[in-house]
Design a protein around this motif. Structure first.
Motif, PDB file in Angstrom:
ATOM      1  N   VAL A 166      17.982   3.313   8.249  1.00 46.21           N
ATOM      2  CA  VAL A 166      19.404   3.450   7.927  1.00 46.21           C
ATOM      3  C   VAL A 166      19.827   4.919   7.923  1.00 46.21           C
ATOM      4  O   VAL A 166      20.822   5.284   7.298  1.00 46.21           O
ATOM      5  N   SER A 167      19.074   5.753   8.624  1.00 42.26           N
ATOM      6  CA  SER A 167      19.361   7.185   8.611  1.00 42.26           C
ATOM      7  C   SER A 167      20.770   7.505   9.101  1.00 42.26           C
ATOM      8  O   SER A 167      21.436   8.396   8.568  1.00 42.26           O
ATOM      9  N   SER A 168      21.234   6.776  10.098  1.00 42.47           N
ATOM     10  CA  SER A 168      22.550   7.081  10.666  1.00 42.47           C
ATOM     11  C   SER A 168      23.703   6.453   9.901  1.00 42.47           C
ATOM     12  O   SER A 168      24.857   6.848  10.079  1.00 42.47           O
ATOM     13  N   SER A 169      23.424   5.492   9.032  1.00 39.51           N
ATOM     14  CA  SER A 169      24.485   4.823   8.279  1.00 39.51           C
ATOM     15  C   SER A 169      24.503   5.195   6.803  1.00 39.51           C
ATOM     16  O   SER A 169      25.466   4.889   6.102  1.00 39.51           O
ATOM     17  N   ALA A 170      23.453   5.856   6.323  1.00 40.14           N
ATOM     18  CA  ALA A 170      23.388   6.221   4.905  1.00 40.14           C
ATOM     19  C   ALA A 170      24.349   7.362   4.590  1.00 40.14           C
ATOM     20  O   ALA A 170      24.760   8.125   5.471  1.00 40.14           O
ATOM     21  N   ASP A 171      24.694   7.466   3.328  1.00 42.03           N
ATOM     22  CA  ASP A 171      25.501   8.580   2.830  1.00 42.03           C
ATOM     23  C   ASP A 171      24.539   9.632   2.290  1.00 42.03           C
ATOM     24  O   ASP A 171      23.900   9.434   1.257  1.00 42.03           O
ATOM     25  N   TRP A 172      24.427  10.761   2.990  1.00 43.07           N
ATOM     26  CA  TRP A 172      23.468  11.808   2.632  1.00 43.07           C
ATOM     27  C   TRP A 172      24.134  12.880   1.766  1.00 43.07           C
ATOM     28  O   TRP A 172      25.307  13.202   1.966  1.00 43.07           O
ATOM     29  N   SER A 173      23.381  13.434   0.849  1.00 44.72           N
ATOM     30  CA  SER A 173      23.912  14.519   0.014  1.00 44.72           C
ATOM     31  C   SER A 173      22.779  15.436  -0.415  1.00 44.72           C
ATOM     32  O   SER A 173      21.608  15.030  -0.496  1.00 44.72           O
ATOM     33  N   SER A 174      23.134  16.713  -0.686  1.00 47.99           N
ATOM     34  CA  SER A 174      22.177  17.705  -1.168  1.00 47.99           C
ATOM     35  C   SER A 174      22.629  18.162  -2.549  1.00 47.99           C
ATOM     36  O   SER A 174      23.803  18.476  -2.753  1.00 47.99           O
ATOM     37  N   SER A 175      21.692  18.185  -3.493  1.00 46.67           N
ATOM     38  CA  SER A 175      22.045  18.576  -4.863  1.00 46.67           C
ATOM     39  C   SER A 175      22.272  20.074  -4.995  1.00 46.67           C
ATOM     40  O   SER A 175      22.900  20.533  -5.946  1.00 46.67           O
ATOM     41  N   ASN A 176      21.778  20.860  -4.056  1.00 44.32           N
ATOM     42  CA  ASN A 176      21.928  22.320  -4.101  1.00 44.32           C
ATOM     43  C   ASN A 176      22.216  22.822  -2.695  1.00 44.32           C
ATOM     44  O   ASN A 176      21.312  23.158  -1.939  1.00 44.32           O
ATOM     45  N   THR A 177      23.482  22.827  -2.343  1.00 48.26           N
ATOM     46  CA  THR A 177      23.856  23.259  -0.989  1.00 48.26           C
ATOM     47  C   THR A 177      23.671  24.753  -0.792  1.00 48.26           C
ATOM     48  O   THR A 177      23.757  25.243   0.343  1.00 48.26           O
ATOM     49  N   ASN A 178      23.410  25.511  -1.853  1.00 52.84           N
ATOM     50  CA  ASN A 178      23.097  26.933  -1.707  1.00 52.84           C
ATOM     51  C   ASN A 178      21.697  27.122  -1.118  1.00 52.84           C
ATOM     52  O   ASN A 178      21.404  28.166  -0.531  1.00 52.84           O
ATOM     53  N   ALA A 179      20.849  26.101  -1.291  1.00 51.93           N
ATOM     54  CA  ALA A 179      19.493  26.162  -0.751  1.00 51.93           C
ATOM     55  C   ALA A 179      19.419  25.472   0.608  1.00 51.93           C
ATOM     56  O   ALA A 179      18.816  25.996   1.550  1.00 51.93           O
ATOM     57  N   ALA A 180      20.040  24.293   0.712  1.00 51.27           N
ATOM     58  CA  ALA A 180      19.985  23.558   1.975  1.00 51.27           C
ATOM     59  C   ALA A 180      21.128  22.560   2.047  1.00 51.27           C
ATOM     60  O   ALA A 180      21.593  22.044   1.032  1.00 51.27           O
ATOM     61  N   THR A 181      21.565  22.292   3.257  1.00 53.52           N
ATOM     62  CA  THR A 181      22.587  21.280   3.501  1.00 53.52           C
ATOM     63  C   THR A 181      21.974  20.154   4.313  1.00 53.52           C
ATOM     64  O   THR A 181      20.909  20.300   4.919  1.00 53.52           O
ATOM     65  N   VAL A 182      22.648  19.004   4.324  1.00 49.36           N
ATOM     66  CA  VAL A 182      22.177  17.861   5.096  1.00 49.36           C
ATOM     67  C   VAL A 182      23.377  17.244   5.802  1.00 49.36           C
ATOM     68  O   VAL A 182      24.453  17.117   5.225  1.00 49.36           O
ATOM     69  N   ASN A 183      23.177  16.876   7.066  1.00 48.52           N
ATOM     70  CA  ASN A 183      24.306  16.296   7.808  1.00 48.52           C
ATOM     71  C   ASN A 183      24.327  14.775   7.669  1.00 48.52           C
ATOM     72  O   ASN A 183      23.544  14.188   6.906  1.00 48.52           O
ATOM     73  N   SER A 184      25.194  14.119   8.430  1.00 45.39           N
ATOM     74  CA  SER A 184      25.411  12.682   8.270  1.00 45.39           C
ATOM     75  C   SER A 184      24.261  11.820   8.760  1.00 45.39           C
ATOM     76  O   SER A 184      24.246  10.611   8.509  1.00 45.39           O
ATOM     77  N   THR A 185      23.282  12.418   9.445  1.00 45.16           N
ATOM     78  CA  THR A 185      22.140  11.644   9.924  1.00 45.16           C
ATOM     79  C   THR A 185      20.827  12.041   9.249  1.00 45.16           C
ATOM     80  O   THR A 185      19.766  11.566   9.633  1.00 45.16           O
ATOM     81  N   GLY A 186      20.884  12.952   8.257  1.00 42.64           N
ATOM     82  CA  GLY A 186      19.682  13.323   7.515  1.00 42.64           C
ATOM     83  C   GLY A 186      18.997  14.579   7.981  1.00 42.64           C
ATOM     84  O   GLY A 186      17.859  14.862   7.563  1.00 42.64           O
ATOM     85  N   LEU A 187      19.640  15.384   8.824  1.00 43.31           N
ATOM     86  CA  LEU A 187      19.047  16.647   9.282  1.00 43.31           C
ATOM     87  C   LEU A 187      19.304  17.724   8.227  1.00 43.31           C
ATOM     88  O   LEU A 187      20.453  18.042   7.924  1.00 43.31           O
ATOM     89  N   VAL A 188      18.215  18.276   7.685  1.00 41.19           N
ATOM     90  CA  VAL A 188      18.306  19.266   6.613  1.00 41.19           C
ATOM     91  C   VAL A 188      18.195  20.665   7.205  1.00 41.19           C
ATOM     92  O   VAL A 188      17.262  20.971   7.950  1.00 41.19           O
TER      93      VAL A 188
END
Length: 244
Positions: A166-188
């Motif tokens: 479900v990588s392409s349909s999941a809702d992705w989020s990062s708890s600390n965007t100052n360290a890393a971000t994640v896009n809509s398909t799970g790429l960190v």
């Protein structure tokens, strides 16, 4: 004689006042136009599909002979051809008029009628979506180097034992965007040295919330290897030997 000489003047007076008054009213030129009549009814949404135990709000719109339209949702008589599949509220005088509730898997005709004018649409009731027991995210503890994004994969585990990516349909989020971000398909993508928790969330299938899984991500400024040296996957049958 005096009586005969007054007759023409009397006739002239009555004629100038409009005669008998049969044409009096708001429309001096003739009779008033007839009121507009209901020509047709349209139901929206058309031919929807909903899962069992869920609801669908239908709306009825009337079109009249003068091309005007009116919301008739609370005025029409609603009916379900098969109440074993779905019911529909009618004559409640409230906002629930036209609200269909799915009872069992199948299809039924939903109709709306008023003053001998009627319309219908088909409501299809589908099985409930599979319920999710858990979500896993891999790799679970990746190290992300600045400039080298890492792809995470989210897998849904269902109560019937099946799984799905479900990588392409999941809702992705990062708890600390100052360290890393994640896009809509799970790429960190690393932003700065630090750590963050990346979470994948999907509906749990029971209309009560979401199922989530997470990965603890560590971001480093470099891989710790000499310049020009990186990690590469080796074939499964590779044999390594120590020397020196």
């Amino acid at each position: 004689p005096p009586r005969s000489t007054l007759f023409p003047y009397t006739t002239l007076f009555r004629s100038s006042c409009g005669g008998s008054g049969s044409n009096s009213g708001s429309n001096p030129g003739g009779s008033n136009p007839p009121p507009a009549t209901l020509s047709s009814i349209s139901i929206t949404p058309a031919n929807p599909s909903i899962a069992i135990t869920t609801t669908e709000q239908f709306k009825a719109t009337g079109t009249y002979s003068d091309s005007t339209t009116k919301d008739l949702t609370a005025s029409v008589s609603w009916k379900s051809a098969s109440t074993a599949v779905a019911t529909v509220a009618t004559a409640t005088g409230a906002s629930s008029d036209g609200l269909a509730t799915a009872v069992a898997v199948g299809s039924t005709k939903i109709s709306a009628s008023l003053n001998s004018v009627a319309s219908s649409t088909t409501l299809t009731v589908t099985p409930p979506p599979p319920q999710v027991s858990s979500v896993t995210v891999v790799p679970s503890n990746p190290i992300v180097v600045l400039g080298a994004p890492v792809q995470l994969t989210a897998t849904a585990h269902y109560i019937d034992g099946s799984t799905q990516n479900v990588s392409s349909s999941a809702d992705w989020s990062s708890s600390n965007t100052n360290a890393a971000t994640v896009n809509s398909t799970g790429l960190v993508t690393g932003v700065a040295a630090g750590s963050t928790t990346v979470t994948a969330s999907i509906p749990n299938g029971s209309n009560t919330g979401n199922a989530t899984g997470s990965s603890s991500v560590t971001v480093q400024t470099s891989s710790g290897l000499p310049a020009g040296v990186g990690w590469h996957a080796l074939p499964d049958n590779t044999e390594l030997q120590a020397s020196g």
